[in-house]
Design a protein around this motif. Structure first.
Motif, short mmCIF file in Angstrom:
data_model
loop_
_atom_site.label_atom_id
_atom_site.label_comp_id
_atom_site.label_asym_id
_atom_site.label_seq_id
_atom_site.Cartn_x
_atom_site.Cartn_y
_atom_site.Cartn_z
N THR A 68 0.86 -1.20 0.00
CA THR A 68 0.00 0.00 0.00
C THR A 68 0.90 1.25 0.00
N PRO A 69 0.65 2.20 -0.93
CA PRO A 69 1.47 3.42 -0.93
C PRO A 69 1.29 4.20 0.37
N THR A 70 2.34 4.89 0.79
CA THR A 70 2.24 5.68 2.01
C THR A 70 2.61 7.14 1.71
N MET A 71 2.83 7.93 2.72
CA MET A 71 3.13 9.37 2.63
C MET A 71 1.96 10.17 2.04
N GLY A 72 0.74 9.63 2.19
CA GLY A 72 -0.45 10.37 1.74
C GLY A 72 -0.65 11.66 2.52
N GLY A 73 0.09 11.79 3.63
CA GLY A 73 0.02 13.03 4.40
C GLY A 73 0.43 14.24 3.57
N ALA A 74 1.25 13.99 2.54
CA ALA A 74 1.65 15.11 1.66
C ALA A 74 0.41 15.68 0.97
N LEU A 75 -0.51 14.80 0.62
CA LEU A 75 -1.77 15.21 0.01
C LEU A 75 -2.60 16.03 1.02
N GLY A 91 7.28 18.15 7.98
CA GLY A 91 8.66 17.99 7.51
C GLY A 91 9.41 16.91 8.30
N ILE A 92 9.18 16.89 9.62
CA ILE A 92 9.83 15.86 10.46
C ILE A 92 9.35 14.48 10.00
N GLY A 93 8.04 14.37 9.82
CA GLY A 93 7.46 13.10 9.39
C GLY A 93 7.95 12.70 8.00
N PHE A 94 8.11 13.71 7.14
CA PHE A 94 8.57 13.44 5.78
C PHE A 94 9.97 12.81 5.81
N VAL A 95 10.85 13.37 6.63
CA VAL A 95 12.22 12.84 6.71
C VAL A 95 12.17 11.39 7.20
N ASP A 96 11.32 11.14 8.20
CA ASP A 96 11.19 9.78 8.74
C ASP A 96 10.68 8.82 7.66
N TYR A 113 10.71 9.24 4.42
CA TYR A 113 11.64 9.19 3.29
C TYR A 113 12.76 8.17 3.57
N ARG A 114 13.26 8.23 4.81
CA ARG A 114 14.34 7.28 5.16
C ARG A 114 13.82 5.85 5.16
N LYS A 115 12.59 5.67 5.67
CA LYS A 115 12.04 4.30 5.76
C LYS A 115 11.67 3.77 4.38
N VAL A 116 10.99 4.61 3.59
CA VAL A 116 10.40 4.12 2.35
C VAL A 116 11.38 4.18 1.17
N ILE A 117 12.10 5.27 1.05
CA ILE A 117 13.00 5.43 -0.10
C ILE A 117 14.37 4.86 0.20
N LYS A 118 14.89 5.22 1.37
CA LYS A 118 16.25 4.77 1.72
C LYS A 118 16.24 3.36 2.29
N LYS A 119 15.01 2.81 2.47
CA LYS A 119 14.83 1.44 2.98
C LYS A 119 15.53 1.22 4.32
N ASN A 120 15.59 2.30 5.12
CA ASN A 120 16.14 2.19 6.46
C ASN A 120 14.97 2.02 7.42
N PRO A 121 14.71 0.79 7.93
CA PRO A 121 13.49 0.53 8.71
C PRO A 121 13.38 1.40 9.96
N LYS A 122 14.51 1.93 10.44
CA LYS A 122 14.45 2.74 11.68
C LYS A 122 14.00 4.16 11.41
N MET A 170 -1.32 7.60 5.42
CA MET A 170 -0.83 8.99 5.46
C MET A 170 0.66 9.09 5.79
N GLY A 171 1.21 8.08 6.47
CA GLY A 171 2.62 8.16 6.87
C GLY A 171 2.81 9.16 7.99
N ASP A 172 4.05 9.25 8.48
CA ASP A 172 4.34 10.20 9.56
C ASP A 172 4.19 11.64 9.08
N VAL A 173 4.40 11.86 7.77
CA VAL A 173 4.26 13.22 7.23
C VAL A 173 2.85 13.74 7.50
N GLY A 174 1.88 12.83 7.56
CA GLY A 174 0.50 13.23 7.87
C GLY A 174 0.22 13.23 9.35
N SER A 175 0.54 12.10 10.02
CA SER A 175 0.11 11.97 11.42
C SER A 175 0.79 12.98 12.35
#
Ligand code: 57M
Length: 358
Positions: free
Chosen positions: A71-78, A110-115, A117-126, A263-268
């Motif tokens: 399921t796609p995430t980061m819908g918080g950007a929307l 922005g804080i959520g976006f960085v989180d 981005y690292r999890k989803v794009i950089k594949k860093n689970p932390k 929504m991802g952390d960028v939303g919540s």
């Protein structure tokens, strides 16, 4: 922006007088937000799918969640677009509160976006570490609280529902208290965001309630009649709250069970921050705990679970946050979600009833 551009022309074009009214601009902002999120939604989801921005599902949670893989995430950007653009369009941009709430919401996003981005794009689970997240949350809410503290006419009093004559002047302690409310609210919404539509439902009920509270606080006659603190300029926050509620509604179109996007952390983090800062400005911090009771219960369930496990080695809930407990008890996901929504509607009614009860 429309207010600033069009209202000054009302002596020539009397129809433009309508832009003076917060109620008219609140409806305009809400309609713009819902339509924006609903219309951009499909393109956004397709884009996120194409870019492989998909949620990683942990396999130690309820097994029903494994089917949500991909399921796609980061819908918080929307959601953030649905808050920012209509607020800029419909609110009075000379109002300082509008800028404080908008910038705080975007900073938390922005804080959520960085989180994410690292999890989803950089594949860093932390993702972003818990400590780093908290640091940035405290920093941004601290700046907002300091600006409010230094602003003329901003009261540092803490008010209590049901006891309208009771007020506690926090003085300089207003700053750490505001940080606590904003950061706590942000993290509580984040913890709630674990089932389809579970976080957006109570966010809608809370932001609609705060829309009404902000409107009343900003209106000199209504606030006097209701004996609530009058906060000149706070009425514009009704427009901001309308965009929060409406963008969540538009997002819910796609986030409802079975969700097409999370929504991802960028939303919540952003949504929780937005509710927190509006509560602080409108002097409704205590009411936020009542109205956002679902968020409070979710956060408390985690604290109780962690404390109990550390102290006794035993769990109080089958799994925390509490929505997982009900899932593991066998409740189908939609049942947990809708029941939590029902409770949040009830809490919103209790919150609004305090306007008349003392
Ligand atoms: C984020 N994130 C979801 C999605 C969403 C301390 C501990 C309690 C922390 C907690 C935690 O990490 N909470 C914060 C919760 C995740 O959703 C993503 O995260 C975003 C929000 N930040 O927008 O991008 C998963 O939630 C599900 N989901 C939906 N629909 C939605 O609309 O189904 C989300 C949105 C998604 C999806 O499955 O993958 C999450 O739950 O991870 N940790 C937990 O919640 C974990 N609890 C736990 O470890 N409990 C322990 C202790 C520590 C209290 C215990 O009870 O003993 C659980 N989470 C998961 N699996 N996934 C347990 C195991």
């Amino acid at each position: 922006m429309l207010y600033n551009l069009l209202y000054p022309l009302h002596p020539q074009f009397s129809a433009l007088n309508v832009f003076k009214y917060i109620t008219f601009r609140t409806f305009g902002a809400a309609i713009t937000s819902v339509l924006l999120c609903m219309l951009i939604g499909p393109t956004f989801i397709r884009y996120m799918q194409k870019k492989q921005m998909k949620q990683v599902i942990r396999d130690d949670g309820p097994q029903s969640h494994l089917s949500k893989k991909g399921t796609p995430t980061m819908g918080g950007a929307l959601i953030l677009a649905g808050i920012t653009l209509p607020t800029l369009l419909w609110a009075d941009l000379s109002n300082q509160y509008i800028w404080i709430v908008l910038l705080l919401t975007l900073a938390y996003g922005g804080i959520g976006f960085v989180d994410d981005y690292r999890k989803v794009i950089k594949k860093n689970p932390k993702g972003l570490s818990g400590k780093a997240k908290l640091f940035w949350q405290i920093l941004f809410s601290g700046i907002a609280a300091y600006v409010l503290y230094k602003s003329e006419g901003v009261s540092t009093e803490l008010h209590f529902p049901f006891f309208k004559d009771l007020a506690l002047d926090l003085g300089i302690l207003f700053i750490p208290f505001a940080i606590l409310v904003i950061t706590g609210s942000s993290n509580a919404v984040n913890l709630t965001d674990g089932l389809d539509g579970l976080a957006v439902g109570p966010t809608i009920t809370t932001s609609v309630s705060f829309l009404i509270l902000a409107y009343c606080a900003g209106h000199s006659e209504i606030s006097r009649y209701l004996t609530i603190p009058h906060i000149p300029g706070a009425g514009e926050l009704a427009i901001f709250m309308a965009t929060v509620a409406a963008s969540c509604l538009g997002f819910l179109w796609y986030n409802t069970y079975p969700a097409q996007v999370f929504m991802g952390d960028v939303g919540s983090l952003a949504l929780g921050g937005a509710l927190g800062i509006v509560a602080v400005i409108t002097k409704n911090e205590v009411l936020l705990a009542i109205c956002g009771g679902i968020f409070v219960i979710e956060a408390l369930s985690v604290m109780i679970q962690v404390a109990s496990f550390k102290m006794t080695g035993k769990r109080v809930f089958k799994m925390a946050p509490i929505h997982h407990h009900f899932e593991l008890k066998g409740w189908p996901e939609p049942k947990v979600i809708v029941r939590f929504w029902i409770i949040s509607i009830l809490l919103a009614l209790v919150t609004l009833s305090t306007l008349k009860l003392r």
